[in-house]
Design an enzyme around this catalytic site. Structure first.
Site, PDB file in Angstrom:
ATOM      1  N   ASP A 164      32.735  58.199  35.762  1.00 46.37           N
ATOM      2  CA  ASP A 164      33.122  57.952  34.366  1.00 46.37           C
ATOM      3  C   ASP A 164      33.667  59.224  33.721  1.00 46.37           C
ATOM      4  O   ASP A 164      33.252  60.331  34.071  1.00 46.37           O
ATOM      5  CB  ASP A 164      31.890  57.457  33.593  1.00 46.37           C
ATOM      6  CG  ASP A 164      32.288  56.840  32.260  1.00 46.37           C
ATOM      7  OD1 ASP A 164      33.466  56.456  32.085  1.00 46.37           O
ATOM      8  OD2 ASP A 164      31.424  56.756  31.369  1.00 46.37           O
TER       9      ASP A 164
ATOM     10  N   ASN B 253      37.303  45.955  34.176  1.00 44.46           N
ATOM     11  CA  ASN B 253      38.450  46.852  33.965  1.00 44.46           C
ATOM     12  C   ASN B 253      39.793  46.116  33.898  1.00 44.46           C
ATOM     13  O   ASN B 253      40.776  46.668  33.392  1.00 44.46           O
ATOM     14  CB  ASN B 253      38.529  47.927  35.057  1.00 44.46           C
ATOM     15  CG  ASN B 253      37.470  49.013  34.940  1.00 44.46           C
ATOM     16  OD1 ASN B 253      37.139  49.668  35.926  1.00 44.46           O
ATOM     17  ND2 ASN B 253      36.925  49.225  33.743  1.00 44.46           N
TER      18      ASN B 253
END
Ligand code: FPP
Length: 262
Positions: A19, A67
């Site tokens: 991340d 996503n």
């Protein structure tokens, strides 16, 4: 400063939530894909270091099922980086005996990715070195749902008795478990959550959170995470094998009553 790690106690399976690419780019006034491009360089370094350390498996959360909801230019950029990675790393993967595999609803990936992913998975299938598992179009809840559906179909066909559905049959049917359970789960980028990653598999994983954004994460940070893992007491719901409770004989009923009332 360098970190000392015990090479005899390397975690067999490490998983990483990579991340912070977007923030890394934003901090530099750049668009998010620039962060993903830099992040894919980190992937190369960390894969190489993991192989040298002798990990049995490294699972990377490269693209989640959620996503797909990002802007299309960002999704396209991620797919392009993935394709580039598979093309440029192919030789190194094969030369080093790495087995490349994937988990997730990969059938959703564009054909330009699948046409390099599938052949590399097939070519490396019998390699016996580290397994590099890419979680692509992956979600932990989705993996559980897909596994339950597959087991339900086996039950409907009469191939599996409902009473035989247990932890072991779920383990065998769940793709992420083919790499074994995760020992160490690292998340970069400062957030402390699981984000729908390996929900079943990581039940007893040790969690290490790094403040570093993924493009800044270095091999030394991987060593730090492994050192932190090696300092943990993994009990798997039991008492520590080294604790006085585990070493002492079981208490007598009167000792137990005293302890309960103390
Ligand atoms: C999360 O950062 C990261 C991703 C959604 C993608 C990870 C992809 C790569 C590291 C590069 C491509 C992969 C391979 C295997 C070559 P974020 O964008 O959510 O960051 P933010 O929290 O700062 O917004």
């Amino acid at each position: 400063m360098s970190t000392l790690i015990d090479l005899r106690r390397i975690p067999a399976h490490v998983a990483i939530i990579m991340d912070g690419n977007g923030r890394w780019a934003q901090h530099r006034g750049a668009l998010r894909p620039t962060g993903h491009r830099e992040g894919s360089q980190t992937v190369r370094q960390i894969v190489r270091a993991s192989r040298r350390l002798g990990l049995r498996a490294l699972t990377l959360y490269a693209f989640s099922e959620q996503n797909w909801q990002r802007p299309s230019f960002e999704v396209d950029a991620l797919m392009e980086l993935l394709r580039e990675f598979l093309v440029t790393e192919r030789e190194e993967i094969l030369e080093n005996g790495i087995r490349l595999t994937s988990i997730g609803r990969t059938e959703r990936l564009p054909s330009r990715v699948l046409e390099v992913l599938r052949p590399l998975e097939a070519e490396s299938a019998n390699n016996t070195g580290m397994t590099l598992c890419l979680a692509l179009s992956y979600g932990g809840r989705e993996e559980l749902a897909d596994t339950m559906r597959a087991l339900a179909a086996q039950v409907a066909r009469g191939e599996l008795a409902p009473s035989s559905v247990d932890e072991s049959s779920i383990d065998h049917a769940m793709p992420s478990m083919a790499q074994g359970t995760v020992d160490l789960l690292i998340r970069t980028g400062g957030e402390q959550r699981i984000s729908n990653f390996l929900l079943w598999n990581a039940a007893y994983a040790e969690l290490v959170f790094s403040e570093r954004l993924w493009p800044e994460f270095e091999v030394e940070d991987l060593y730090d995470a492994i050192a932190e893992y090696q300092g943990r007491d993994r009990r798997f719901g039991k008492v520590s094998a080294l604790s006085p409770d585990a070493l002492a004989p079981d208490p007598t009923p009167s000792e137990l009553a005293t302890a309960v009332h103390a």
